[in-house]
Design an enzyme around this catalytic site. Structure first.
Site, mmCIF file in Angstrom:
data_model
loop_
_atom_site.group_PDB
_atom_site.id
_atom_site.type_symbol
_atom_site.label_atom_id
_atom_site.label_comp_id
_atom_site.label_asym_id
_atom_site.label_seq_id
_atom_site.Cartn_x
_atom_site.Cartn_y
_atom_site.Cartn_z
ATOM 1 N N PHE A 156 0.835 -1.211 0.000
ATOM 2 C CA PHE A 156 0.000 0.000 0.000
ATOM 3 C C PHE A 156 0.864 1.253 0.000
ATOM 4 O O PHE A 156 0.713 2.142 0.829
ATOM 5 C CB PHE A 156 -0.959 -0.030 1.185
ATOM 6 N N GLY A 157 1.795 1.297 -0.962
ATOM 7 C CA GLY A 157 2.577 2.515 -1.183
ATOM 8 C C GLY A 157 1.808 3.442 -2.102
ATOM 9 O O GLY A 157 0.578 3.404 -2.172
ATOM 10 N N ARG A 158 2.556 4.261 -2.832
ATOM 11 C CA ARG A 158 1.911 5.278 -3.678
ATOM 12 C C ARG A 158 1.020 4.669 -4.754
ATOM 13 O O ARG A 158 -0.082 5.154 -5.016
ATOM 14 C CB ARG A 158 2.987 6.158 -4.318
ATOM 15 N N ILE A 159 1.510 3.584 -5.399
ATOM 16 C CA ILE A 159 0.715 2.998 -6.490
ATOM 17 C C ILE A 159 -0.491 2.239 -5.919
ATOM 18 O O ILE A 159 -1.604 2.336 -6.442
ATOM 19 C CB ILE A 159 1.585 2.092 -7.389
ATOM 20 N N ARG A 180 3.686 -4.343 4.486
ATOM 21 C CA ARG A 180 4.679 -4.838 5.462
ATOM 22 C C ARG A 180 4.722 -3.988 6.730
ATOM 23 O O ARG A 180 5.065 -4.487 7.798
ATOM 24 C CB ARG A 180 6.068 -4.960 4.823
ATOM 25 N N ALA A 241 3.253 -5.176 -10.665
ATOM 26 C CA ALA A 241 4.415 -4.857 -9.824
ATOM 27 C C ALA A 241 5.690 -5.369 -10.490
ATOM 28 O O ALA A 241 6.329 -4.630 -11.257
ATOM 29 C CB ALA A 241 4.208 -5.447 -8.440
ATOM 30 N N ARG A 242 6.072 -6.593 -10.194
ATOM 31 C CA ARG A 242 7.225 -7.213 -10.846
ATOM 32 C C ARG A 242 6.911 -8.678 -11.076
ATOM 33 O O ARG A 242 6.261 -9.322 -10.230
ATOM 34 C CB ARG A 242 8.483 -7.088 -9.973
ATOM 35 N N GLU A 271 11.086 -11.283 -18.565
ATOM 36 C CA GLU A 271 10.692 -10.416 -19.690
ATOM 37 C C GLU A 271 11.816 -10.333 -20.716
ATOM 38 O O GLU A 271 12.978 -10.252 -20.311
ATOM 39 C CB GLU A 271 10.366 -9.011 -19.165
ATOM 40 N N HIS A 289 4.335 -4.905 -20.256
ATOM 41 C CA HIS A 289 4.925 -3.946 -19.307
ATOM 42 C C HIS A 289 4.640 -2.489 -19.715
ATOM 43 O O HIS A 289 5.552 -1.714 -19.995
ATOM 44 C CB HIS A 289 6.437 -4.193 -19.162
ATOM 45 N N GLY A 291 2.813 -0.313 -17.760
ATOM 46 C CA GLY A 291 2.375 0.460 -16.593
ATOM 47 C C GLY A 291 2.567 1.962 -16.705
ATOM 48 O O GLY A 291 1.637 2.745 -16.519
HETATM 49 C C1 8YV Z 1 8.959 1.304 -16.254
HETATM 50 C C2 8YV Z 1 8.280 0.292 -13.986
HETATM 51 O O1 8YV Z 1 8.390 1.028 -17.469
HETATM 52 O O2 8YV Z 1 9.030 2.212 -12.899
HETATM 53 C C3 8YV Z 1 8.948 1.012 -12.880
HETATM 54 O O3 8YV Z 1 9.391 0.358 -11.934
HETATM 55 O O4 8YV Z 1 7.997 -0.850 -13.905
HETATM 56 C C4 8YV Z 1 7.896 1.013 -15.219
HETATM 57 O O5 8YV Z 1 7.331 2.206 -14.880
HETATM 58 C C5 8YV Z 1 10.273 0.632 -16.224
HETATM 59 O O6 8YV Z 1 10.452 -0.194 -15.149
HETATM 60 C C6 8YV Z 1 11.389 1.625 -16.318
HETATM 61 O O7 8YV Z 1 12.616 1.134 -15.878
#
Ligand code: 8YV
Length: 323
Positions: A156-159, A180, A241-242, A271, A289, A291
């Site tokens: 629950f950070g900024r995003i 956390r 996220a990742r 990826e 990817h 985002g």
């Molecule tokens: C980017 C992201 O596209 O900021 C991040 O962590 O996942 C995306 O916004 C990319 O990772 C830039 O390095």
């Protein structure tokens, strides 16, 4: 004073590259090909600053050279799990990232995935484009209602908070949170959200689960087979996220056996490789990817890196220092 020598590892928005070329002795990656670890290690001996992205790998061995010239790694992106920050720290190399400026667009993509998978938009579009649509009928491509459902947010950070804002105010969703550390009561109150202690407490209570925690070793396979089993049958998992946060093999099994309703992924373990088992799953929406991929945000990320460099070379602590 000579201008600092800077390496930008990928192409950036034109407006940012132009501005940076005015202030720095800049080397651009004109071909936009991802650099190898050996390329980056070599660059560490020749540049004052390196500006990496998520496609660069900076493990400890990249830092292992007799005399590094690089003093700052100013990452383009908020996530920095691709950089061994401990190795950077022990060598006195500063690391910065670009928070805030991409929160809204990343949450927008998480919403996109949530709506697409719940309303079967990907399946519907494929059917229509392939000429398989036979017309309206009451039982056609029946999805799941998003409005009013329960959304679990892990991280629950900024995003995560930007996601809660959209889901709560736009879609009247009930918000559960796992984080956390304890989230201040006044922050939870903004979204009428409830924090639960563990991931195990959250999963069985949710119709949708959206991941907004950092990547890296600490959260590798946070969502594994055991935890997928805790999700409600018919629930949906969203990952912006990742990739490493989700065990892709376990997710593919859950999708194929229908133990969850579906998933939406913007990030992947290796990826740009996406396993066949995921590519073949109809109850999955896949994005490459995207985002932060808006003109506004990608420019803002670049200018945020520029701010960090201006601080650093001006003798100040950069606002977004993470190591
Ligand atoms: C980017 C992201 O596209 O900021 C991040 O962590 O996942 C995306 O916004 C990319 O990772 C830039 O390095």
């Amino acid at each position: 004073m000579p201008k600092p020598r800077i390496l930008v590892t990928r192409r950036w928005p034109q407006a940012v590259e132009t501005r940076m070329a005015e202030v720095f002795d800049l080397d651009l990656n004109r071909g936009d090909n991802p650099l190898s670890e050996a390329d980056i290690r070599d660059a560490m001996g020749r540049y004052d600053a390196i500006l990496p992205t998520v496609t660069d790998r900076l493990p400890a061995k990249v830092f292992d050279l007799p005399k590094a010239r690089t003093k700052i790694l100013a990452n383009y992106g908020v996530g920095f799990a691709h950089i061994d920050t401990e190795a950077a720290r022990t060598r006195g190399i500063t690391v910065t990232n670009t928070p805030d400026v991409l929160s809204e667009c990343t949450a927008d993509i998480a919403m996109t995935l949530m709506l697409m998978v719940a309303r079967r938009a990907g399946e519907g579009e494929r059917e229509l484009r392939e000429g398989r649509w036979s017309g309206w009928r009451p039982t056609h491509l029946i999805g799941t209602k998003v409005s009013g459902a329960t959304l679990g947010i892990i991280g629950f950070g900024r995003i995560g908070q930007a996601m809660a804002q959209r889901a709560h105010f736009g879609f009247g969703m009930k918000i559960l949170v796992q984080n956390r550390s304890a989230v201040p009561a006044e922050v939870l109150a903004l979204y009428n959200a409830v924090q639960v202690p563990t991931v195990e407490d959250l999963l069985p209570e949710c119709d949708f689960v959206s991941l907004h925690c950092p990547g890296g070793a600490a959260n590798r396979h946070l969502i594994n087979a055991r935890r997928l089993d805790l999700m409600r049958p018919g629930a949906f998992l969203i990952n912006t996220a990742r990739g490493e946060v989700v065990d892709e093999h376990a997710l593919a099994q859950a999708l194929w056996f229908g133990t969850i309703g579906g998933a939406g992924l913007d990030v992947f373990e290796r990826e740009p490789h996406v396993p066949d088992a995921l590519l073949g799953a109809d109850n999955l929406v896949l994005l490459p990817h995207l985002g932060s991929a808006t003109r506004e945000t990608r420019e803002a990320m670049g200018f945020r890196v520029l701010d960090n460099l201006a601080d650093f070379f001006g003798g100040k602590t950069p606002r977004d220092r993470v190591a």
